[in-house]
Design a protein around this motif. Structure first.
Motif, PDB file in Angstrom:
ATOM      1  N   LEU A 147       0.845  -1.196   0.000  1.00 30.96           N
ATOM      2  CA  LEU A 147       0.000   0.000   0.000  1.00 30.96           C
ATOM      3  C   LEU A 147       0.876   1.240   0.000  1.00 30.96           C
ATOM      4  O   LEU A 147       1.868   1.307   0.728  1.00 30.96           O
ATOM      5  N   VAL A 148       0.505   2.228  -0.819  1.00 28.70           N
ATOM      6  CA  VAL A 148       1.103   3.561  -0.737  1.00 28.70           C
ATOM      7  C   VAL A 148      -0.027   4.542  -0.467  1.00 28.70           C
ATOM      8  O   VAL A 148      -0.991   4.619  -1.241  1.00 28.70           O
ATOM      9  N   LEU A 149       0.076   5.267   0.639  1.00 32.45           N
ATOM     10  CA  LEU A 149      -0.957   6.220   1.055  1.00 32.45           C
ATOM     11  C   LEU A 149      -0.464   7.632   0.779  1.00 32.45           C
ATOM     12  O   LEU A 149       0.621   8.012   1.222  1.00 32.45           O
ATOM     13  N   ASN A 150      -1.245   8.403   0.043  1.00 32.64           N
ATOM     14  CA  ASN A 150      -0.869   9.774  -0.289  1.00 32.64           C
ATOM     15  C   ASN A 150      -1.068  10.703   0.909  1.00 32.64           C
ATOM     16  O   ASN A 150      -1.590  10.300   1.950  1.00 32.64           O
ATOM     17  N   GLY A 151      -0.678  11.977   0.750  1.00 29.30           N
ATOM     18  CA  GLY A 151      -0.797  12.934   1.835  1.00 29.30           C
ATOM     19  C   GLY A 151      -2.242  13.222   2.214  1.00 29.30           C
ATOM     20  O   GLY A 151      -3.159  13.069   1.407  1.00 29.30           O
ATOM     21  N   ASN A 152      -2.453  13.641   3.478  1.00 30.72           N
ATOM     22  CA  ASN A 152      -3.784  13.959   3.998  1.00 30.72           C
ATOM     23  C   ASN A 152      -4.758  12.815   3.769  1.00 30.72           C
ATOM     24  O   ASN A 152      -5.893  13.020   3.318  1.00 30.72           O
ATOM     25  N   SER A 153      -4.324  11.594   4.053  1.00 33.61           N
ATOM     26  CA  SER A 153      -5.148  10.410   3.826  1.00 33.61           C
ATOM     27  C   SER A 153      -5.253   9.597   5.113  1.00 33.61           C
ATOM     28  O   SER A 153      -4.412   9.703   6.001  1.00 33.61           O
ATOM     29  N   ALA A 154      -6.307   8.785   5.191  1.00 34.97           N
ATOM     30  CA  ALA A 154      -6.507   7.937   6.378  1.00 34.97           C
ATOM     31  C   ALA A 154      -7.229   6.669   5.962  1.00 34.97           C
ATOM     32  O   ALA A 154      -8.119   6.680   5.098  1.00 34.97           O
ATOM     33  N   ALA A 155      -6.856   5.541   6.580  1.00 35.99           N
ATOM     34  CA  ALA A 155      -7.452   4.247   6.235  1.00 35.99           C
ATOM     35  C   ALA A 155      -7.401   3.312   7.432  1.00 35.99           C
ATOM     36  O   ALA A 155      -6.546   3.451   8.315  1.00 35.99           O
ATOM     37  N   ASN A 156      -8.326   2.354   7.453  1.00 36.87           N
ATOM     38  CA  ASN A 156      -8.328   1.279   8.445  1.00 36.87           C
ATOM     39  C   ASN A 156      -8.087  -0.051   7.747  1.00 36.87           C
ATOM     40  O   ASN A 156      -8.599  -0.284   6.641  1.00 36.87           O
ATOM     41  N   TRP A 157      -7.314  -0.944   8.393  1.00 34.46           N
ATOM     42  CA  TRP A 157      -6.919  -2.217   7.787  1.00 34.46           C
ATOM     43  C   TRP A 157      -7.325  -3.358   8.708  1.00 34.46           C
ATOM     44  O   TRP A 157      -7.115  -3.297   9.921  1.00 34.46           O
ATOM     45  N   HIS A 158      -7.947  -4.399   8.103  1.00 39.30           N
ATOM     46  CA  HIS A 158      -8.355  -5.575   8.883  1.00 39.30           C
ATOM     47  C   HIS A 158      -7.952  -6.837   8.125  1.00 39.30           C
ATOM     48  O   HIS A 158      -8.217  -6.965   6.929  1.00 39.30           O
ATOM     49  N   LEU A 159      -7.322  -7.756   8.827  1.00 44.15           N
ATOM     50  CA  LEU A 159      -6.893  -9.023   8.235  1.00 44.15           C
ATOM     51  C   LEU A 159      -7.211 -10.153   9.203  1.00 44.15           C
ATOM     52  O   LEU A 159      -6.880 -10.076  10.393  1.00 44.15           O
ATOM     53  N   ASP A 160      -7.897 -11.190   8.679  1.00 40.89           N
ATOM     54  CA  ASP A 160      -8.108 -12.382   9.491  1.00 40.89           C
ATOM     55  C   ASP A 160      -8.023 -13.606   8.575  1.00 40.89           C
ATOM     56  O   ASP A 160      -7.625 -13.492   7.404  1.00 40.89           O
ATOM     57  N   ALA A 161      -8.403 -14.758   9.089  1.00 39.65           N
ATOM     58  CA  ALA A 161      -8.251 -15.995   8.333  1.00 39.65           C
ATOM     59  C   ALA A 161      -9.164 -16.055   7.110  1.00 39.65           C
ATOM     60  O   ALA A 161      -8.904 -16.830   6.181  1.00 39.65           O
ATOM     61  N   ASP A 162     -10.230 -15.251   7.085  1.00 40.83           N
ATOM     62  CA  ASP A 162     -11.217 -15.334   6.013  1.00 40.83           C
ATOM     63  C   ASP A 162     -11.269 -14.109   5.104  1.00 40.83           C
ATOM     64  O   ASP A 162     -11.849 -14.173   4.019  1.00 40.83           O
ATOM     65  N   ALA A 218      -4.997   6.258  -2.263  1.00 43.68           N
ATOM     66  CA  ALA A 218      -4.155   5.096  -1.975  1.00 43.68           C
ATOM     67  C   ALA A 218      -3.929   4.283  -3.243  1.00 43.68           C
ATOM     68  O   ALA A 218      -4.844   4.124  -4.065  1.00 43.68           O
ATOM     69  N   LEU A 219      -2.708   3.762  -3.379  1.00 44.38           N
ATOM     70  CA  LEU A 219      -2.351   2.858  -4.471  1.00 44.38           C
ATOM     71  C   LEU A 219      -2.170   1.469  -3.874  1.00 44.38           C
ATOM     72  O   LEU A 219      -1.406   1.287  -2.919  1.00 44.38           O
ATOM     73  N   PHE A 220      -2.872   0.482  -4.444  1.00 49.50           N
ATOM     74  CA  PHE A 220      -2.850  -0.880  -3.923  1.00 49.50           C
ATOM     75  C   PHE A 220      -2.165  -1.817  -4.921  1.00 49.50           C
ATOM     76  O   PHE A 220      -2.482  -1.808  -6.114  1.00 49.50           O
ATOM     77  N   GLN A 221      -1.230  -2.622  -4.417  1.00 50.99           N
ATOM     78  CA  GLN A 221      -0.680  -3.760  -5.164  1.00 50.99           C
ATOM     79  C   GLN A 221      -1.069  -4.984  -4.350  1.00 50.99           C
ATOM     80  O   GLN A 221      -0.445  -5.294  -3.322  1.00 50.99           O
ATOM     81  N   VAL A 222      -2.120  -5.680  -4.787  1.00 54.67           N
ATOM     82  CA  VAL A 222      -2.717  -6.738  -3.968  1.00 54.67           C
ATOM     83  C   VAL A 222      -2.109  -8.090  -4.304  1.00 54.67           C
ATOM     84  O   VAL A 222      -2.065  -8.501  -5.475  1.00 54.67           O
ATOM     85  N   ALA A 223      -1.643  -8.788  -3.281  1.00 55.83           N
ATOM     86  CA  ALA A 223      -1.101 -10.140  -3.447  1.00 55.83           C
ATOM     87  C   ALA A 223      -2.238 -11.108  -3.764  1.00 55.83           C
ATOM     88  O   ALA A 223      -3.313 -11.047  -3.164  1.00 55.83           O
ATOM     89  N   ALA A 224      -2.018 -11.994  -4.715  1.00 55.94           N
ATOM     90  CA  ALA A 224      -3.048 -12.950  -5.129  1.00 55.94           C
ATOM     91  C   ALA A 224      -3.381 -13.920  -3.996  1.00 55.94           C
ATOM     92  O   ALA A 224      -2.488 -14.486  -3.365  1.00 55.94           O
ATOM     93  N   ASP A 225      -4.680 -14.080  -3.743  1.00 53.03           N
ATOM     94  CA  ASP A 225      -5.151 -15.037  -2.747  1.00 53.03           C
ATOM     95  C   ASP A 225      -6.624 -15.298  -3.071  1.00 53.03           C
ATOM     96  O   ASP A 225      -7.508 -14.548  -2.651  1.00 53.03           O
ATOM     97  N   HIS A 226      -6.898 -16.357  -3.813  1.00 54.96           N
ATOM     98  CA  HIS A 226      -8.267 -16.636  -4.262  1.00 54.96           C
ATOM     99  C   HIS A 226      -9.161 -17.103  -3.118  1.00 54.96           C
ATOM    100  O   HIS A 226     -10.393 -17.069  -3.253  1.00 54.96           O
ATOM    101  N   GLN A 227      -8.592 -17.514  -2.020  1.00 55.18           N
ATOM    102  CA  GLN A 227      -9.385 -17.925  -0.875  1.00 55.18           C
ATOM    103  C   GLN A 227      -9.826 -16.744  -0.010  1.00 55.18           C
ATOM    104  O   GLN A 227     -10.820 -16.839   0.710  1.00 55.18           O
TER     105      GLN A 227
END
Length: 317
Positions: A135-150, A161-170
């Protein structure tokens, strides 16, 4: 990341303040009043924001032109433009803008102040997430992040924000930004949020965008906007321009000045208000984000408008 003080109202409060300032500027048309009525009816939150702005306006009292400093001049010391048919209208709007800036901008949007990830004006945050995404977050920006098993979920509260998302089909990766819902399994894309206005640009891979009533699948070189609570039709764009900000460049193609001002606020602390007809002037160009003051000066010169630099506020008119 240590707490960072906020000096900005919520996006809805900012929008309500701009509406009220424009309506008292002497330049509002009947259509503007109808547009405001529709804006207020969009949700209880919109109406509440307007009521807060109107209450503050009443508290300002009967402002007079004499209360405004008479020595404000354009940056190049040119003579001021000829007076309009409402010679007192702009001093009143200017005084109100200053007061609104001093009083309202001190409020802090609590959710953004408490966000997991946030940046100050002119700052960028580059972060490897625990799932392997970046993730790259630009100036004057805000975000919340949540990660769990599902699931993997990012909520963009404000900014870009610029996202480079890792592949995970599950575990699909989802981004929420107001009414916008974005779902991917692995791809690269850019998201900007200004209040309820959200723009998604796809750089690599495939992205599913959805709103309250429709859904679209986007491929590289496509962008889509959520506006007024709805998802618009995708359009073709130059995807490379969407991430130019990560290299210190702001690329603008035929945007209204008011929209450009919102983007410039990511690179400097001082809010920018655009009044009158200047709001709709069209802008194109490539700007160096390391020098926002030069950007503003160049814009004012190229559009033949005035730039007023006040304590805690910049006005373009």
């Amino acid at each position: 990341m240590s707490p960072m003080p906020e000096h900005r109202p919520s996006p809805l409060d900012q929008e309500a303040n701009r509406w009220l300032t424009h309506l008292h500027s002497g330049r509002a048309r009947e259509q503007d009043h109808r547009d405001l009525d529709r804006w207020r009816r969009r949700s209880p939150a919109h109406e509440a924001a307007y009521q807060r702005a109107e209450t503050l306006w009443r508290q300002l009292g009967a402002l007079t032109a004499e209360q405004v400093s008479t020595d404000i001049r354009p940056p190049d010391n040119r003579e001021a433009a000829p007076p309009s048919r409402h010679p007192r209208a702009f001093p009143l709007a200017l005084a109100a803008a200053v007061m609104l800036a001093l009083v309202v901008l001190g409020q802090s949007p609590w959710r953004q102040w408490q966000a997991d990830l946030r940046t100050a004006a002119g700052e960028q945050l580059s972060l490897d997430l625990a799932d392997g995404s970046h993730l790259v977050l630009n100036g004057n920006s805000a975000a919340n992040w949540h990660l769990d098993a599902d699931s993997r979920r990012m909520e963009l509260l404000r900014g870009e924000a610029l996202f480079q998302v890792a592949a995970d089909h599950q575990r699909p990766f989802t981004v929420q930004a107001g009414d916008a819902r974005i779902r991917v399994t692995g791809t690269r894309f850019n998201v900007t949020r200004d209040g309820d206005d959200v723009l998604l640009t796809v750089i690599e891979g495939q992205v599913v965008a959805s709103g309250p009533k429709r859904r679209e699948t986007l491929t590289p070189g496509q962008a889509v906007r959520w506006k007024d609570g709805g998802l618009r039709t995708p359009i073709a764009v130059d995807a490379a321009q969407a991430e130019a900000w990560t290299r210190g460049r702001l690329i603008v193609r035929d945007l209204p000045l008011e929209a450009v001002a919102r983007r410039l606020e990511r690179y400097q602390d001082t809010p920018i208000w655009v009044l009158g007809d200047a709001r709709h002037r069209r802008v194109s160009g490539v700007f160096d984000t390391a020098d926002p003051a030069a950007m503003l000066t160049a814009l004012a010169a190229s559009l033949s408008i005035h730039q007023y630099r006040l304590p805690g506020l910049i006005i373009l008119r």
